[in-house]
Enzyme design. Structure first.
Site, PDB file in Angstrom:
ATOM      1  N   CYS A 139      15.918   1.324  34.057  1.00 42.10           N
ATOM      2  CA  CYS A 139      15.752   0.337  33.274  1.00 42.10           C
ATOM      3  C   CYS A 139      16.613  -1.076  33.634  1.00 42.10           C
ATOM      4  O   CYS A 139      16.259  -2.262  33.501  1.00 42.10           O
ATOM      5  CB  CYS A 139      16.132   0.395  31.706  1.00 42.10           C
ATOM      6  SG  CYS A 139      17.627   1.645  31.530  1.00 42.10           S
ATOM      7  N   THR A 169      23.971   5.111  24.655  1.00 42.32           N
ATOM      8  CA  THR A 169      22.917   6.315  24.643  1.00 42.32           C
ATOM      9  C   THR A 169      21.693   5.548  23.905  1.00 42.32           C
ATOM     10  O   THR A 169      21.599   4.514  23.208  1.00 42.32           O
ATOM     11  CB  THR A 169      23.440   7.455  24.293  1.00 42.32           C
ATOM     12  OG1 THR A 169      22.285   8.475  24.509  1.00 42.32           O
ATOM     13  CG2 THR A 169      23.508   7.468  22.816  1.00 42.32           C
ATOM     14  N   ALA A 193      23.764  -1.812  42.182  1.00 39.59           N
ATOM     15  CA  ALA A 193      23.466  -2.469  43.225  1.00 39.59           C
ATOM     16  C   ALA A 193      22.750  -1.820  44.377  1.00 39.59           C
ATOM     17  O   ALA A 193      21.676  -2.381  44.845  1.00 39.59           O
ATOM     18  CB  ALA A 193      24.735  -2.984  43.920  1.00 39.59           C
ATOM     19  N   HIS A 218      20.467  -3.060  26.542  1.00 38.31           N
ATOM     20  CA  HIS A 218      21.737  -3.508  27.523  1.00 38.31           C
ATOM     21  C   HIS A 218      21.765  -5.152  27.504  1.00 38.31           C
ATOM     22  O   HIS A 218      20.875  -5.799  27.477  1.00 38.31           O
ATOM     23  CB  HIS A 218      21.163  -3.117  29.057  1.00 38.31           C
ATOM     24  CG  HIS A 218      21.110  -1.700  29.129  1.00 38.31           C
ATOM     25  ND1 HIS A 218      21.999  -0.824  28.982  1.00 38.31           N
ATOM     26  CD2 HIS A 218      19.804  -1.196  29.850  1.00 38.31           C
ATOM     27  CE1 HIS A 218      21.271   0.499  29.361  1.00 38.31           C
ATOM     28  NE2 HIS A 218      20.138   0.277  29.654  1.00 38.31           N
ATOM     29  N   GLN A 299      16.136  -0.949  27.040  1.00 36.42           N
ATOM     30  CA  GLN A 299      15.933   0.324  27.949  1.00 36.42           C
ATOM     31  C   GLN A 299      15.018   1.350  27.813  1.00 36.42           C
ATOM     32  O   GLN A 299      14.661   2.124  28.788  1.00 36.42           O
ATOM     33  CB  GLN A 299      17.487   0.837  27.889  1.00 36.42           C
ATOM     34  CG  GLN A 299      17.736   1.839  26.642  1.00 36.42           C
ATOM     35  CD  GLN A 299      18.102   1.299  25.629  1.00 36.42           C
ATOM     36  OE1 GLN A 299      18.312   0.175  25.342  1.00 36.42           O
ATOM     37  NE2 GLN A 299      18.268   1.916  24.443  1.00 36.42           N
TER      38      GLN A 299
HETATM   39  P1  NAD Z   1      14.859  12.036  27.543  1.00 38.18           P
HETATM   40  O1  NAD Z   1      15.956  13.112  27.452  1.00 38.18           O
HETATM   41  O2  NAD Z   1      14.614  11.319  26.323  1.00 38.18           O
HETATM   42  O3  NAD Z   1      13.393  12.943  27.499  1.00 38.18           O
HETATM   43  C1  NAD Z   1      13.106  13.961  28.589  1.00 38.18           C
HETATM   44  C2  NAD Z   1      12.121  14.952  27.976  1.00 38.18           C
HETATM   45  O4  NAD Z   1      12.207  16.153  28.695  1.00 38.18           O
HETATM   46  C3  NAD Z   1      12.854  15.708  26.555  1.00 38.18           C
HETATM   47  O5  NAD Z   1      11.874  15.614  25.680  1.00 38.18           O
HETATM   48  C4  NAD Z   1      13.093  17.089  27.195  1.00 38.18           C
HETATM   49  O6  NAD Z   1      12.929  18.043  26.117  1.00 38.18           O
HETATM   50  C5  NAD Z   1      11.927  17.251  28.330  1.00 38.18           C
HETATM   51  N1  NAD Z   1      12.216  18.334  29.075  1.00 38.18           N
HETATM   52  C6  NAD Z   1      13.658  18.839  29.421  1.00 38.18           C
HETATM   53  N2  NAD Z   1      13.297  19.755  30.673  1.00 38.18           N
HETATM   54  C7  NAD Z   1      11.981  19.752  30.925  1.00 38.18           C
HETATM   55  C8  NAD Z   1      11.160  20.577  31.807  1.00 38.18           C
HETATM   56  N3  NAD Z   1      11.650  21.392  32.599  1.00 38.18           N
HETATM   57  N4  NAD Z   1       9.810  20.325  31.600  1.00 38.18           N
HETATM   58  C9  NAD Z   1       9.464  19.410  30.860  1.00 38.18           C
HETATM   59  N5  NAD Z   1       9.989  18.504  29.985  1.00 38.18           N
HETATM   60  C10 NAD Z   1      11.346  18.812  29.900  1.00 38.18           C
HETATM   61  O7  NAD Z   1      14.892  11.427  28.889  1.00 38.18           O
HETATM   62  P2  NAD Z   1      14.530  10.087  29.337  1.00 38.18           P
HETATM   63  O8  NAD Z   1      15.395   9.134  28.597  1.00 38.18           O
HETATM   64  O9  NAD Z   1      13.051   9.852  28.694  1.00 38.18           O
HETATM   65  O10 NAD Z   1      14.575   9.989  30.679  1.00 38.18           O
HETATM   66  C11 NAD Z   1      13.550  10.460  31.494  1.00 38.18           C
HETATM   67  C12 NAD Z   1      13.807   9.693  32.976  1.00 38.18           C
HETATM   68  O11 NAD Z   1      13.607   8.396  32.634  1.00 38.18           O
HETATM   69  C13 NAD Z   1      15.236   9.913  33.772  1.00 38.18           C
HETATM   70  O12 NAD Z   1      15.291   9.889  34.896  1.00 38.18           O
HETATM   71  C14 NAD Z   1      15.943   8.529  33.037  1.00 38.18           C
HETATM   72  O13 NAD Z   1      17.059   8.330  33.889  1.00 38.18           O
HETATM   73  C15 NAD Z   1      14.805   7.557  33.258  1.00 38.18           C
HETATM   74  N6  NAD Z   1      14.978   6.416  32.468  1.00 38.18           N
HETATM   75  C16 NAD Z   1      15.621   6.582  30.920  1.00 38.18           C
HETATM   76  C17 NAD Z   1      15.736   5.352  30.517  1.00 38.18           C
HETATM   77  C18 NAD Z   1      16.277   5.509  29.034  1.00 38.18           C
HETATM   78  O14 NAD Z   1      16.923   4.382  28.823  1.00 38.18           O
HETATM   79  N7  NAD Z   1      16.206   6.533  28.359  1.00 38.18           N
HETATM   80  C19 NAD Z   1      15.328   4.043  30.914  1.00 38.18           C
HETATM   81  C20 NAD Z   1      14.703   4.205  32.228  1.00 38.18           C
HETATM   82  C21 NAD Z   1      14.705   5.412  32.912  1.00 38.18           C
END
Ligand code: NAD
Length: 338
Positions: A139, A169, A193, A218, A299
């Site tokens: 993000c 978070t 970066a 953020h 985010q």
């Molecule tokens: P999250 O924890 O909200 O969601 C992940 C989901 O995957 C949960 O529902 C969890 O139960 C499920 N899960 C766990 N293990 C699993 C498996 N083995 N198989 C299938 N499902 C499974 O996470 P998120 O915030 O959505 O993050 C996901 C990705 O996106 C990460 O790489 C994160 O860094 C990235 N990201 C997050 C944000 C943010 O702000 N939340 C922003 C941009 C990118």
């Protein structure tokens, strides 16, 4: 119709699923859930639910939620997986995608090496073209690439110095913190970066990251050394051609992320998301060859349009302008100036 499976239906996965389902050229074949929680209960009305393997089925049956099959069954019916599982899980899943010869998109929590290209729609759409494995950057990186790309195109960039005040978070997470402290990342540059360089090759950039006790957004304070001089209006004008950058002016009364997300609620979009990067136009200031500005980043949702565009780039079904227009049209992203 491109057939898209969503593995991991959390903050990002559920938003990408919805965004994909709104497009005319792709459909969601199913989502993978691990727990029969409230999210599964609601999602089962809109999407077919699959589980990682058979051992997860009973819990869903006990909760009265229909399971269509395992993730392997879902892969058989899909052409691409958007892997939005927690950081690090994508790397473990990649072997299966390679063995099953299915394309996959990974998210920003994975290391860049997981994919053949990292992706931002504005700065490097073409690099994902026809690739099998692509990573949509985080993000924060997405936000920096969005507003820096137009500046680099028009004026050139010698150096970027960005301070990233990170939300602690996401709003649905009551386990992580800090809840009453400010926590700087002590390595400078922070990981943002080098990550930005994966979608803006050759950019000279340093970042500092500081966690703050908030869940909304953020905030970035960005200082750019330009190659060619530009006025405040030149910079704002450069952003005007880009719908995913929103301008927030003095009269809007928006002075914090609290009001910024309230504005997003007024839009009445899905989950009250703010896909655009919001720049406070009042903050744009020029000093010789330097321009500074402050932007806010939702985010939970800014990377959602990029996931949709990455799919089109990987299947080579639309060029950059057409894909961005299609995505923006369905997500109701229009040029907004406040
Ligand atoms: P999250 O924890 O909200 O969601 C992940 C989901 O995957 C949960 O529902 C969890 O139960 C499920 N899960 C766990 N293990 C699993 C498996 N083995 N198989 C299938 N499902 C499974 O996470 P998120 O915030 O959505 O993050 C996901 C990705 O996106 C990460 O790489 C994160 O860094 C990235 N990201 C997050 C944000 C943010 O702000 N939340 C922003 C941009 C990118």
């Amino acid at each position: 119709m491109i057939r898209v499976a969503i593995n991991g239906y959390g903050t990002i996965g559920r938003r990408v699923a919805r965004a994909v389902s709104l497009q005319d050229d792709m459909i969601v074949t199913g989502i993978v859930k691990t727990k029969p929680d409230y999210v599964s209960m609601v999602a089962s009305k809109d999407f077919k639910i699959f589980v990682p393997d058979k051992s997860f089925e009973k819990a869903f049956q006990d909760a009265g939620i229909k399971v269509e099959g395992t993730f392997e069954n879902l892969i058989d019916d899909s052409e691409i997986v958007v892997d939005a599982t927690p950081e690090g899980q994508g790397e473990k899943n990649k072997e299966m995608y390679v063995n099953r010869k299915i394309k996959a998109i990974f998210e920003g929590g994975e290391e860049p090496e997981i994919a053949q290209a990292s992706f931002n729609a504005y700065s490097n759409f073409e690099e994902a073209r026809s690739k099998d494995y692509v990573r949509v950057v985080s993000c924060n990186t997405t936000a920096l690439a969005r507003t820096l790309h137009p500046i680099r195109e028009r004026f050139g960039i010698k150096f970027v110095d960005a301070t990233i005040v990170r939300r602690a978070t996401d709003p649905n997470d009551s386990k992580k913190g800090p809840i009453n402290a400010v926590e700087p990342s002590l390595s400078i540059p922070s990981h943002h970066a080098p990550d930005l360089k994966t979608v803006m090759a050759g950019l000279n950039v340093s970042t500092v990251a500081i966690k703050a006790p908030t869940t909304l957004m953020h905030v970035h304070a960005v200082r750019v050394e330009l190659e060619k001089k530009a006025s405040k209006n030149d910079i704002i004008e450069a952003w005007r051609g880009y719908r995913r950058i929103m301008e927030v002016g003095k009269n809007s009364g928006i002075t914090s992320t609290g009001q910024m997300m309230d504005l997003a609620r007024e839009f009445g979009r899905d989950r009250s998301d703010l896909y655009e990067i919001a720049v406070w136009s009042q903050s744009v200031s020029v000093d010789g060859n330097h321009v500074s500005y402050i932007q806010a980043v939702h985010q939970e949702s800014d990377v959602v349009p990029e996931n949709v565009d990455a799919i089109r780039s990987m299947f080579d079904t639309a060029d950059r302008e057409r894909s961005i227009s299609m995505t923006d049209g369905k997500l109701r992203i229009e040029k907004r100036v406040f």
